[in-house]
Structure formats: structure tokens, C-alpha cells
Design an enzyme around this catalytic site. Sequence first.
Site, mmCIF file in Angstrom:
data_model
loop_
_atom_site.group_PDB
_atom_site.id
_atom_site.type_symbol
_atom_site.label_atom_id
_atom_site.label_comp_id
_atom_site.label_asym_id
_atom_site.label_seq_id
_atom_site.Cartn_x
_atom_site.Cartn_y
_atom_site.Cartn_z
ATOM 1 N N THR A 1 1.129 -4.224 4.433
ATOM 2 C CA THR A 1 0.793 -4.490 5.835
ATOM 3 C C THR A 1 0.292 -5.916 6.078
ATOM 4 O O THR A 1 0.443 -6.439 7.183
ATOM 5 C CB THR A 1 -0.283 -3.503 6.333
ATOM 6 O OG1 THR A 1 -1.457 -3.636 5.517
ATOM 7 C CG2 THR A 1 0.222 -2.075 6.270
ATOM 8 N N THR A 43 0.824 -1.214 0.000
ATOM 9 C CA THR A 43 0.000 0.000 0.000
ATOM 10 C C THR A 43 0.853 1.256 0.000
ATOM 11 O O THR A 43 0.470 2.280 -0.569
ATOM 12 C CB THR A 43 -0.931 0.002 1.225
ATOM 13 O OG1 THR A 43 -1.817 -1.112 1.140
ATOM 14 C CG2 THR A 43 -1.758 1.275 1.304
#
Length: 353
Positions: A95, A12
Amino acid sequence: MAKIVVLATGGTIAGSADDAADGVSYRAAQLGVDALMQSVPGLVDLLQGDMLQAAQVAQIDSKDMDFAVWQQLAAQCDQHLAQPDVRGIVITHGTDTLEETAFFLQLALHSAPNAACWQHKPVVLTCAMRPATARLSDGPQNLADAVTLARQPQACGVLAVCAGRIHAADTVQKIHPYRLDAFGSGHAGALGYVEEGQVRWLRPCAGWQAPESSTNSPTIAATPCSALWQAIAHTAPAQWPWVEVLHSHAGATPRALLTLADAGVRGMVLAGTGNATLHHALLEALPTITARGVAMLLSTRSTASQVVRQANAYNQTPATEPIALARYGQTVLSPAKARVQLLLQLLAQTAQL
């Protein structure tokens, strides 16, 4: 002149969306490492005279992390850490599987032949919960904090930093799917904080020393560090052992265990309920599974605190417990990290055959 090495893998932090207000429907792993570094304001000041070297190791959404990328990361970390002028390494990562990569690198790099030469050096993973194109992206601050942490003399071993919190590789876990402060370390708590470019430690880093894991299962034998590193470096990713995670739950049956054993699984991690307890149907099937040569470790679905053992959950002595509890030192490993531990134990055994 000292150097900080940045290895990018996507995630991300390198994501983009068509709308700056969109923090969910974005495409991960779109920006290269040079663009990421350019997004950090005042980077030259953060480096305080150190050089920066950046490389793109992979460009993937971390939910798709695989053994090939892990193998590349281990090799590149080994190569860079062995250089005298390298202070530390920063890895940008998605993540979703950051905690697995962090623990893999902690175990893998501890086994590298030259590990004794870099006991004082850190590998710092960082990430973002909002894409790079978001109106208020958290990636640049997290990356700045990671560079700051990588330059710290007290930092060593594999660490993770997100939203200003510093976590150890064995305890870090993603605990929230959306908020910026998405990671926690359970009962152990954070190692420290990065605040306004300064690191405030709460407790020392454990460093590179890998504590002995719990291996009282007869199918999990201790293996030398050299065997583990040789296996990581030279075994094709497609040949790494097949290890799965299964959960104990209401109405559990041993059918999945037996099906996986029949299909050739090499190892299984059972995520027990509560205090790492197993449904009686699973417990009764364990002798059959282990008799087929399947290595097993026990973890728990309840990862916020330690498992408390006296005799143990099966009213037996610990020495005869039918499945070993996955530990790293005093830390009871989450199911995902127990899988990494078992995977590497089996990989090293394979290399010795």
C-alpha cells in the site's frame, strides 16, 4: 479462451505474522503468488471460464519499491497486454507506494509502441492493509475484486481497487495508515465500486490517453512517447535521473535546494503550502536553481482538492510563472506523483541526448 494475468510484487497482501491477532508487527512479502491465488474463495467462479496466469515479479515491502521493479513491471505489462487473449492484468502491491507505481504505469504504458492495441484493456493494482495470516485478512476480497474488475469491458487504463472502491491512477492516494479503506481520490472521488462481484461505475475510466502535462518551465521539454518508452526499457535503473521532493514550510530556507543542486540533482518537486504557494525564501532562490539546469515542478501539501489559479500565487501571468504546476489533465498531482512525472520527463530527455 481469454486470460487474466496476475503479477505479484509482495507487500502486506503477501505478509505474515506469528500471531493471527497481529495486524501491525508482521513481515511483508512472505507468500508467493500461487498462495495468494489459492486464498481467494470461489476464484474459478469469478473467472467465469477465463484462464489465470500468475507470475512473481518481485517480493518486497512496497516502502522499498525501486526503479528496477518498475522497469520489470512495465516490460511484463507490455508483453502481456499485447497478447490478444489477455483481458487484463492484476498487480498485487504493497500500500505504501501503490499510488506511485499506478501513476508510473499509466504514463509508461501509454508510451509503449503497441499501446494502441490495448486501449480497451486494464491494469488493476490491489493490496491489503492486513497480512495474509491475520484473522480477518482483507487481501483475498481485494484480490477477488481486482479479478472481477480486470474482466470488465468498461475497465481500461491503470486502476486501483481497495475495500471495494475503484480509483484512477492519477487521483488515488493512501490517506490512512491502518484502516481497511485506506485509499481515497480527493475531490474527484472513486470511479466506482465492486459490490458482491458486480462493478457499479460512477463515471467512465479515462483510459490510456495521457493528457499533456503542464510544462511551461523552460527546463522541462515535451518528449515523444517513443523516446520515453525506449528510455524506460533500456536505461539501467541506476542511471535514472535523480529527482527529489522538498516541502515549503514555516522557516524555510533555500539551503536544501542549493545543496541538492550542488550535489547533482536533476529535478526537484516543491510541495507548496495551501494553494501551492511557496515561502518567499524558496521563491527568491528559484532563478539560481533553474540557472543550474535543475528542472522543477510545483505541487501542494493540500491534496484533497484542486489548486485554484487566477493570475497565480506570484502575481504574474501563468506564462511567466517561475515554476510549473504539475498537472495530469485537470488533476493537480500530489508531490509523489509530480516526482514520477518529472522523473519520466527527464528520463526521456536523457535518452534523446
